[in-house]
Structure formats: structure tokens, C-alpha cells
Scaffold this active site. Structure first.
Site, short mmCIF file in Angstrom:
data_model
loop_
_atom_site.label_atom_id
_atom_site.label_comp_id
_atom_site.label_asym_id
_atom_site.label_seq_id
_atom_site.Cartn_x
_atom_site.Cartn_y
_atom_site.Cartn_z
N VAL A 186 7.99 2.66 -1.57
CA VAL A 186 8.91 3.42 -0.73
C VAL A 186 8.66 2.99 0.72
O VAL A 186 7.51 2.92 1.16
CB VAL A 186 8.65 4.94 -0.86
CG1 VAL A 186 9.56 5.73 0.07
CG2 VAL A 186 8.85 5.40 -2.30
N GLY A 219 0.79 -1.23 0.00
CA GLY A 219 0.00 0.00 0.00
C GLY A 219 0.83 1.27 0.00
O GLY A 219 0.27 2.37 -0.07
N HIS A 220 2.15 1.17 0.06
CA HIS A 220 2.99 2.38 0.19
C HIS A 220 4.15 2.30 -0.78
O HIS A 220 5.27 2.03 -0.36
CB HIS A 220 3.51 2.49 1.62
CG HIS A 220 4.02 3.84 1.98
ND1 HIS A 220 5.31 4.25 1.78
CD2 HIS A 220 3.40 4.90 2.55
CE1 HIS A 220 5.47 5.48 2.22
NE2 HIS A 220 4.33 5.90 2.69
N PHE A 221 4.08 2.51 -1.94
CA PHE A 221 2.93 2.71 -2.82
C PHE A 221 3.00 1.63 -3.87
O PHE A 221 4.10 1.33 -4.32
CB PHE A 221 2.97 4.11 -3.45
CG PHE A 221 3.02 5.22 -2.43
CD1 PHE A 221 1.83 5.65 -1.84
CD2 PHE A 221 4.21 5.80 -2.04
CE1 PHE A 221 1.86 6.68 -0.90
CE2 PHE A 221 4.24 6.82 -1.10
CZ PHE A 221 3.06 7.26 -0.52
#
Length: 141
Positions: free
Chosen positions: A54, A47-49
Site C-alpha cells: 500500500v 516495507g509497506h507492506f
């Protein structure tokens, strides 16, 4: 002296997916250097990203806190105790950390008073500063 993952797991209560220290490279009375090998398999990259993975800055700081925790909890007088993250100051993020990077984390204890300790910490990738800050801990049972 190095500390392998088995000794790290003995010192820290963290487990997957929150154990963020893979190996300790050097340790002295008040300073420690450890590594975290960052891979695309880290769950936070979902989810990041998704299109541009990252490592979240807060997890870099958590990895630094765990590094300092290994130093404290490896001491015989602290066996069986916990280190509680009490705060962070002067945090700066200078470089993105991405899959394939190796975080080299250093924590140095600069002040102690009773069960409270203050640490200067930094994380580097390829010799370049990725993050730094001052961390405060409480040592308890």
C-alpha cells in the site's frame, strides 16, 4: 498544455526515489492536474507492506505537494527557486493506493501572501477520492 518528465525534472529538485510526479496533464495559472503511475517497483513497497503493498499516505501527500511545486516552479519568476512544504491541514485518506493504480492529482492555489501559498489538493484513483488536504508552502531561493 502538458508537461513531460524532462520539464518536471527541470522544475523540481527531487530525483529517484523521491520524484513522485510522472506527467502533467493540464496546467493553468493557479491549477494543475498531474499523474503518478504507481508500480510494484516503488522502493517503499519493500516495507509497506511486503505481503500487502500500500502506498504510504504521507507519500501521497508528498506527491500532491510536488504537483503544486511543479506549477509554482514552472513560472518564469520562480525559475531557480525552491518550494518548501510548510504544513498540511484537513488531510483525509479515503482509498488505499496499490501497485497498478494511477494517481490523478489536482492542486489549486486558493491563497497567496508574499512568499506563502495555500493549496487545496486531492488525489484520485479511477475517479474515486484517495486523499485530500490543504497544503501550505513557502517559496524561497
Amino acid at each position: 498544455m502538458t508537461i513531460d518528465i524532462n520539464a518536471i525534472r527541470e522544475a523540481l529538485p527531487h530525483r529517484y526515489p523521491m520524484l513522485l510526479v510522472d506527467r502533467v496533464l493540464e496546467v493553468s495559472e493557479d491549477e494543475i492536474t498531474a499523474i503518478k503511475n504507481v508500480t510494484i517497483n516503488e522502493p517503499f513497497f519493500n516495507g509497506h507492506f511486503p505481503q500487502y503493498p500500500v502506498m504510504p499516505g504521507v507519500l501521497i501527500m508528498e506527491a500532491l505537494a510536488q504537483t503544486a511545486g511543479v506549477l509554482e516552479l514552472s513560472k518564469p519568476e520562480n525559475k531557480g527557486k525552491l518550494v518548501f512544504y510548510a504544513g498540511m491541514d484537513k488531510v483525509k485518506f479515503k482509498k488505499q493506493v496499490v501497485p497498478g493504480d494511477q494517481l490523478v492529482m489536482t492542486a489549486k492555489f486558493v491563497k497567496r501572501r508574499g512568499t506563502i501559498a495555500v493549496v487545496e489538493a486531492k488525489a484520485e484513483v479511477d475517479g474515486k477520492l484517495a486523499a485530500s488536504g490543504t497544503l501550505t508552502f513557502a517559496i524561497g531561493s
